[in-house]
Design a protein around this motif. Structure first.
Motif, PDB file in Angstrom:
ATOM      1  N   ALA A  74       0.830  -1.206   0.000  1.00  0.00           N
ATOM      2  CA  ALA A  74       0.000   0.000   0.000  1.00  0.00           C
ATOM      3  C   ALA A  74       0.863   1.253   0.000  1.00  0.00           C
ATOM      4  CB  ALA A  74      -0.931  -0.014   1.208  1.00  0.00           C
ATOM      5  N   CYS A  77       2.645   1.664  -3.285  1.00  0.00           N
ATOM      6  CA  CYS A  77       1.695   2.149  -4.291  1.00  0.00           C
ATOM      7  C   CYS A  77       1.507   3.652  -4.145  1.00  0.00           C
ATOM      8  CB  CYS A  77       0.368   1.423  -4.133  1.00  0.00           C
ATOM      9  SG  CYS A  77      -0.915   2.050  -5.226  1.00  0.00           S
ATOM     10  N   PHE A  91     -11.931  -6.429  -8.004  1.00  0.00           N
ATOM     11  CA  PHE A  91     -12.861  -6.436  -6.882  1.00  0.00           C
ATOM     12  C   PHE A  91     -14.205  -6.856  -7.486  1.00  0.00           C
ATOM     13  CE2 PHE A  91      -9.902  -2.807  -5.774  1.00  0.00           C
ATOM     14  CZ  PHE A  91      -9.066  -3.609  -5.034  1.00  0.00           C
ATOM     15  N   GLN A 106      -7.234   5.642  -2.819  1.00  0.00           N
ATOM     16  CA  GLN A 106      -6.218   5.113  -1.915  1.00  0.00           C
ATOM     17  C   GLN A 106      -4.811   5.258  -2.492  1.00  0.00           C
ATOM     18  OE1 GLN A 106      -6.996   4.199   1.216  1.00  0.00           O
ATOM     19  NE2 GLN A 106      -9.023   4.932   0.631  1.00  0.00           N
TER      20      GLN A 106
ATOM     21  N   VAL B 210      -5.294  -8.743  -1.496  1.00  0.00           N
ATOM     22  CA  VAL B 210      -3.985  -8.489  -2.114  1.00  0.00           C
ATOM     23  C   VAL B 210      -4.072  -7.323  -3.094  1.00  0.00           C
ATOM     24  CG1 VAL B 210      -2.221  -9.457  -3.629  1.00  0.00           C
ATOM     25  CG2 VAL B 210      -3.199 -10.860  -1.813  1.00  0.00           C
ATOM     26  N   ALA B 212      -6.313  -5.003  -3.102  1.00  0.00           N
ATOM     27  CA  ALA B 212      -6.618  -3.777  -2.363  1.00  0.00           C
ATOM     28  C   ALA B 212      -5.329  -3.145  -1.849  1.00  0.00           C
ATOM     29  CB  ALA B 212      -7.573  -4.078  -1.213  1.00  0.00           C
ATOM     30  N   ARG B 213      -4.448  -3.980  -1.308  1.00  0.00           N
ATOM     31  CA  ARG B 213      -3.171  -3.471  -0.800  1.00  0.00           C
ATOM     32  C   ARG B 213      -2.358  -2.832  -1.905  1.00  0.00           C
ATOM     33  NH1 ARG B 213      -1.459  -5.192   4.271  1.00  0.00           N
ATOM     34  NH2 ARG B 213      -2.754  -6.845   5.150  1.00  0.00           N
ATOM     35  N   SER B 214      -2.241  -3.534  -3.036  1.00  0.00           N
ATOM     36  CA  SER B 214      -1.383  -2.982  -4.084  1.00  0.00           C
ATOM     37  C   SER B 214      -2.079  -1.851  -4.836  1.00  0.00           C
ATOM     38  CB  SER B 214      -0.891  -4.070  -5.032  1.00  0.00           C
ATOM     39  OG  SER B 214      -1.967  -4.645  -5.706  1.00  0.00           O
ATOM     40  N   GLY B 216      -3.124   0.569  -2.983  1.00  0.00           N
ATOM     41  CA  GLY B 216      -2.846   1.658  -2.051  1.00  0.00           C
ATOM     42  C   GLY B 216      -3.690   1.641  -0.783  1.00  0.00           C
ATOM     43  N   ALA B 217      -4.544   0.630  -0.615  1.00  0.00           N
ATOM     44  CA  ALA B 217      -5.432   0.606   0.551  1.00  0.00           C
ATOM     45  C   ALA B 217      -4.675   0.174   1.801  1.00  0.00           C
ATOM     46  CB  ALA B 217      -6.606  -0.330   0.308  1.00  0.00           C
TER      47      ALA B 217
END
Lengths: 262, 350
Positions: A74, A77, A91, A106, B210, B212-214, B216-217
């Motif tokens: 995160a 990124c 998603f 995000q 995974v 979501a993390r990449s 930026g979450a």
């Protein structure tokens, strides 16, 4: 000029399987680098080491002048590393537009209006404008790959990691994709592109790296790298060296093997 | 409700983003009508009925919180009874110091939210089964710790003071209204949370952590917030439990049965949807009321229902409704409108 991304003596092993063996390389801002190599060469794992999905056993990863070795995906990124996954990870229960909003809010840290605009821009850039409200689970494989690219772009990266986004595409689609990547690069975004469809790579990249068994067996100008005996050996197998004598890159068996039935 | 508006944000001449395909105003109005009608119940129904509804409020609050954790944040807790018990005991402690139990309840709930922070530090590194077991152990440890205090009644507990001189009918009505208020607040909190910036993160984590993390979450932060909110919600439900039973008994308030109930209601209703826990609680309460006198058969049928739903309606009962009617009672999504013509292709959205 300092490099955007630097790997210094990065090593990663899973038990006896070597994923990366003392890898060092640098990518400058705005560069376009292609990566080829046989299955299991460690290409996707290399992306994992850059994006933070994998932690190296030894060595250092530097991005934009910072040591990011211990940062999670995160945070990397948010610093500007955008990645796609070879097997798309949408998603699924969210719409395409909502998928991109996650990345814009995000990854790029944008608020309401700005995040909507960034998501719309990513839709337009990847030619998905008409699919904004489609739930991601309804997308076919090729559209999912396109969504991967759009979502990575929506994080507004300075380094874009593309993991086999051209597999299974028809020739006109490959040409379209190449144009998208050219446009992205024209905006100053550096690109590292893993691809079996070599003709897509050679159309854009100025530098090609061949990875095998966790080490580099070739690195440099694309045609020169593909002509190296060591590269031909690992990439195509020893027997096809003669078949390649004509130098046509289209004959790469690996590229055909990778094409998914559509 | 200020949320009940369909705000439209223009991007350029060609793009508009609305917060929903449906008109959210109807959701707000409908929810308001339901709450007002329920609030009038003490005047029109017998106290036996309101007592059952108080139970339903407790289960619905718990299920909504468990859904937030397991359905969105990927935190399958088997230890939420720890917060139920803590909430009940915090109400008891404040009541022993002279505060009205009704006034003590919000203080107790917030207090449990504070307690959730160090507890999160203990369990945050664990995932899946390990997280489940750790939360269960924590809940048991909290119970054993509280039983050490003889001033709180030790292993047998204490009656809840603060009701002397009050009319029993009034106590029943107040208890009902407090239960209703806690449930309405919990549902509103879940809705606001999921509609906001964090909601988008949680929904993404639900679908693919995974990715979501990449993208930026910051998943860890989102989980911490959910854990604290769920702690507050479960503690508030525990406070309602203490008030409705007029006593606090450690084995009752710290019973793992609470987690079983919240998980059952959430899973048969539909994990990862706001509507699921409501349907699930309704089904659970109906089963409980009709079968309670059959003892063992009650549990067997409850188990069978859970198995049938798990096998034939993987997304819960709300999932079945959603598939057929494309309905969202609590819309949290974003809808992109392009140009003038591209309106609302209904068929495309779930």
């Amino acid at each position: 000029m300092t490099s955007l991304l630097e790997l210094e003596h990065v090593t990663k092993r899973f038990g006896r399987v070597v994923i990366a063996e003392d890898l060092s390389f640098a990518v400058g801002a705005g560069d376009v680098v292609g990566i080829v190599g046989p299955n299991g060469a460690g290409k996707t794992s290399l992306f994992g080491l850059i994006s933070g999905d994998l932690a190296p056993d030894a060595g250092q990863v530097r991005f934009a002048g910072r040591n990011v070795t211990r940062l999670d995906p995160a945070d990397r990124c948010r610093l500007g590393v955008g990645r796609t996954y070879q097997v798309p990870r949408p998603f699924a229960d969210m719409t395409v537009f909502e998928n991109l909003l996650v990345a814009a809010q995000q990854g790029a840290g944008l608020r309401r209006r700005a995040s909507y605009a960034a998501a719309v821009a990513a839709l337009e850039r990847t030619g998905m404008s008409s699919q904004g409200n489609v739930p991601a689970e309804r997308l076919g494989l090729l559209q999912r790959k396109r969504l991967e690219l759009a979502r990575a772009l929506a994080t507004q990266p300075t380094l874009l990691l593309l993991d086999e986004v051209a597999g299974g595409l028809t020739d006109p689609e490959v040409a379209q994709l190449v144009e998208i990547v050219r446009g992205v690069n024209a905006d100053g975004i550096a690109v590292i592109w893993i691809e079996h469809v070599v003709r897509a790579l050679t159309a854009v990249v100025s530098r090609l790296i061949c990875l095998a068994g966790g080490t580099f067996v070739g690195d440099g100008e694309p045609t020169a790298v593909l002509a190296e005996p060591a590269v031909r050996e690992v990439f195509l197998g020893t027997d096809v060296t003669a078949a390649l004598a004509g130098g046509t890159l289209e004959t790469t068996s690996a590229a055909d093997a990778e094409r998914e039935p559509s | 409700m200020s949320l009940a508006t369909d705000t439209s944000v223009p991007i350029s001449a060609d793009f508009h983003v609305t917060r929903s395909r449906q008109n959210v105003a109807w959701t707000g109005l409908g929810a308001l009508v339901v709450v007002v009608v329920l609030a009038l119940f003490p005047y029109i129904v017998y106290s036996g009925t309101t007592a059952i509804l108080v139970q339903a409020f407790i289960v619905l609050t718990l299920a909504s919180m468990w859904n937030l954790m397991a359905g969105y944040a990927g935190l399958v807790s088997v230890g939420q009874q720890g917060f139920v018990g803590l909430g009940a005991y915090f109400v008891l402690i404040l009541a022993l110091h002279g505060l009205s139990p009704f006034a003590a309840l919000p203080v107790a709930a917030i207090g449990c939210g504070v307690v959730a922070l160090p507890l999160w530090w203990l369990v945050s590194r664990l995932r899946s089964g390990y997280f489940a077991i750790a939360t269960w152990v924590l809940a048991a440890a909290i119970m054993l710790f509280i039983e050490r205090f003889q001033s709180l009644g030790g292993g047998t507990g204490l009656p809840l003071p603060g009701f002397t001189g009050m009319n029993p009918t009034l106590i029943t009505a107040y208890t009902y209204w407090v239960g209703l208020a806690v449930t309405a607040a919990a549902m509103l909190a879940v809705y606001v949370l999921l509609r906001g910036r964090l909601g988008l993160v949680l929904t993404a984590v639900r679908d693919d952590e995974v990715a979501a993390r990449s993208s930026g979450a910051r998943v860890g932060l989102a989980r911490l917030i959910v854990f604290v909110v769920a702690g507050i919600g479960c503690a508030a439900a525990g406070g309602v439990l203490a008030i409705s039973q007029l006593q606090v008994q450690p084995t009752a308030v710290f019973s793992v049965q609470w987690t079983a109930e919240m998980a059952f209601a959430t899973i048969i209703g539909g994990l990862g949807t706001i509507e699921g826990p409501i349907i699930g609680t309704a089904v659970y309460m109906v089963l409980q009321q009709t079968l309670a006198s059959y003892n063992a058969w009650y549990l067997i049928i409850l188990g069978l229902v859970a198995i049938v739903v798990a096998l034939f309606a993987r997304r819960g009962l709300w999932g079945l409704v959603d598939e057929r009617l494309h309905l969202r009672l609590f819309p949290v999504g974003y809808w992109l409108r392009t140009g003038a013509g591209n309106g609302r292709p209904r068929s495309l959205r779930n």
